[in-house]
Motif scaffolding. Sequence first.
Motif, PDB file in Angstrom:
ATOM      1  N   SER A   1       1.931   7.255   3.458  1.00  0.00           N
ATOM      2  CA  SER A   1       0.643   7.435   4.250  1.00  0.00           C
ATOM      3  C   SER A   1       0.935   7.115   5.784  1.00  0.00           C
ATOM      4  O   SER A   1       1.980   6.914   6.238  1.00  0.00           O
TER       5      SER A   1
ATOM      6  N   MET B   1       0.920  -1.321   0.063  1.00  0.00           N
ATOM      7  CA  MET B   1       0.035   0.056  -0.072  1.00  0.00           C
ATOM      8  C   MET B   1       0.802   1.236   0.037  1.00  0.00           C
ATOM      9  O   MET B   1       0.437   2.186  -0.540  1.00  0.00           O
TER      10      MET B   1
ATOM     11  N   ALA C   1       3.664   1.426  -1.473  1.00  0.00           N
ATOM     12  CA  ALA C   1       4.298   1.560  -2.675  1.00  0.00           C
ATOM     13  C   ALA C   1       3.434   2.724  -3.653  1.00  0.00           C
ATOM     14  O   ALA C   1       4.151   2.984  -4.398  1.00  0.00           O
ATOM     15  N   LYS C   2       2.403   2.798  -3.313  1.00  0.00           N
ATOM     16  CA  LYS C   2       1.634   3.904  -4.103  1.00  0.00           C
ATOM     17  C   LYS C   2       1.848   5.239  -3.807  1.00  0.00           C
ATOM     18  O   LYS C   2       2.025   5.895  -4.610  1.00  0.00           O
ATOM     19  N   GLU C   3       1.858   5.277  -2.413  1.00  0.00           N
ATOM     20  CA  GLU C   3       2.210   6.932  -2.063  1.00  0.00           C
ATOM     21  C   GLU C   3       2.438   6.549  -0.407  1.00  0.00           C
ATOM     22  O   GLU C   3       1.839   5.860   0.233  1.00  0.00           O
TER      23      GLU C   3
ATOM     24  N   HIS D   1      10.853  -1.265  -1.217  1.00  0.00           N
ATOM     25  CA  HIS D   1      10.518  -1.278  -2.675  1.00  0.00           C
ATOM     26  C   HIS D   1      10.898  -2.707  -3.077  1.00  0.00           C
ATOM     27  O   HIS D   1       9.921  -3.409  -3.820  1.00  0.00           O
TER      28      HIS D   1
ATOM     29  N   ARG E   1      -7.500   1.644   4.721  1.00  0.00           N
ATOM     30  CA  ARG E   1      -7.400   0.963   3.132  1.00  0.00           C
ATOM     31  C   ARG E   1      -7.417  -0.694   3.579  1.00  0.00           C
ATOM     32  O   ARG E   1      -8.188  -1.341   2.674  1.00  0.00           O
TER      33      ARG E   1
END
Lengths: 241, 173
Positions: free
Chosen positions: B14, B8, B10-12, B76, B22
């Motif tokens: 948070s 999660m 990896a998207k942005e 990552h 989420r």
Amino acid sequence: MNVLQVRDLTKRHGRKHNLVRAVDGVDLDVPAGQMLAVTGPSGCGKSTLLNLMAGLERPTGGQVWLAGERIDTAGERALARLRRRSVGFVFQSFHLVEELTAAENVELPVLLAGGSPRAAKRRAGQLLDQVGLADRARQLPWKLSGGERQRVAVARALANEPLVVLADEPTGNLDTAATNEVLRLFADLRAMGQTVVMVTHDARVAATADRLVSMRDGVFVEDTWLGGGSGWLDGLFAMGD
Amino acid sequence: MQDAILAMLAKEPSHGYDLGLRLRRALGPLGGSMNAGQVYVTLARLEKAGLVVHERSAGSPDRPDRKVYALTDAGHERVTAWLAEVNRPKPDLVEFHLKLAAASASRLADPVELVDAQRRELLRRLAEAQRAVLAEPEGSTGGLLLEGIALRLQADLRWLEACERVWSRRADA
């Protein structure tokens, strides 16, 4: 109160070396409002048991009581009346009358039980609405999907407010989505307190019942209460990391 | 859960509260059982392992300081590896199989009775899962997880049928 009572029920076919004990001394009580699943491999005797409880076959021995009335020794006329009024059937292959619309199929048992055409029409409208098919009432069965056809069949089974609904592999001819469609309807029946006995070889279908009886070679080998959650699902994510 | 949180992020970047929301959404009807504290504990562990770092975001009067987490390069890499990895089923079957064999060999228990007990438990679980499946609207993603759980239980039950056949035949022999 027990809607169905079965005592030492036996059904044999053939004789001597070919003797098959389809049902071999079974006892069963089905209280009002219970949804019971009878499960087991094909040939275990579960369909024969259902037919005996429906008065569709005569037992070799033992007794079947439906709401306090003994049916294994009842005469043909009494049996026919009983099947019309007190029992609702749901079959694997739907058994709808192909020449009649969905609504007419549901009206039929009301008319056969002596109801007026008006009463039959009203009841059919109500039931098709209940199974979510009000807008399909005028369709012929071949225009309906498998799930829809079985929902019409369930509506028909309920037409005369039966004491018990007997279902033989009600999802046997359906894909997963249609199976869930029909099982949701059965869940509604369960919530309404309708007594149901269903025969199935599918564990997922059986798992929607309150109670599950397993059959092997004509006898019960297991009687499991499925009602009430164990909280197992909720525990699934209460993990450390 | 570690891998899911990394994925999660990896998207942005948070913060914990948002990640919890989420996750809960992704789990659908099962999300309610998740403990809110689990996310924070997991984030602390991931930070210790060097997979995430945090920065404090400026707070406003109604929103106190919050830690915003972001992936490190190592994080990552781990996400990429996790997504590429094929999941192997847990070896529960092996253990149960060995238990039956041991029960039979030692005569300390009847394998068929062990199978029966196991089946009762699985049936109750299946009943719970199946009711939850039916409570979900058709075609929802939340119901998908339950569908998978139910299908697995069904497969386990089929295997138990085979176990029963073989072990009861052995008892007769």
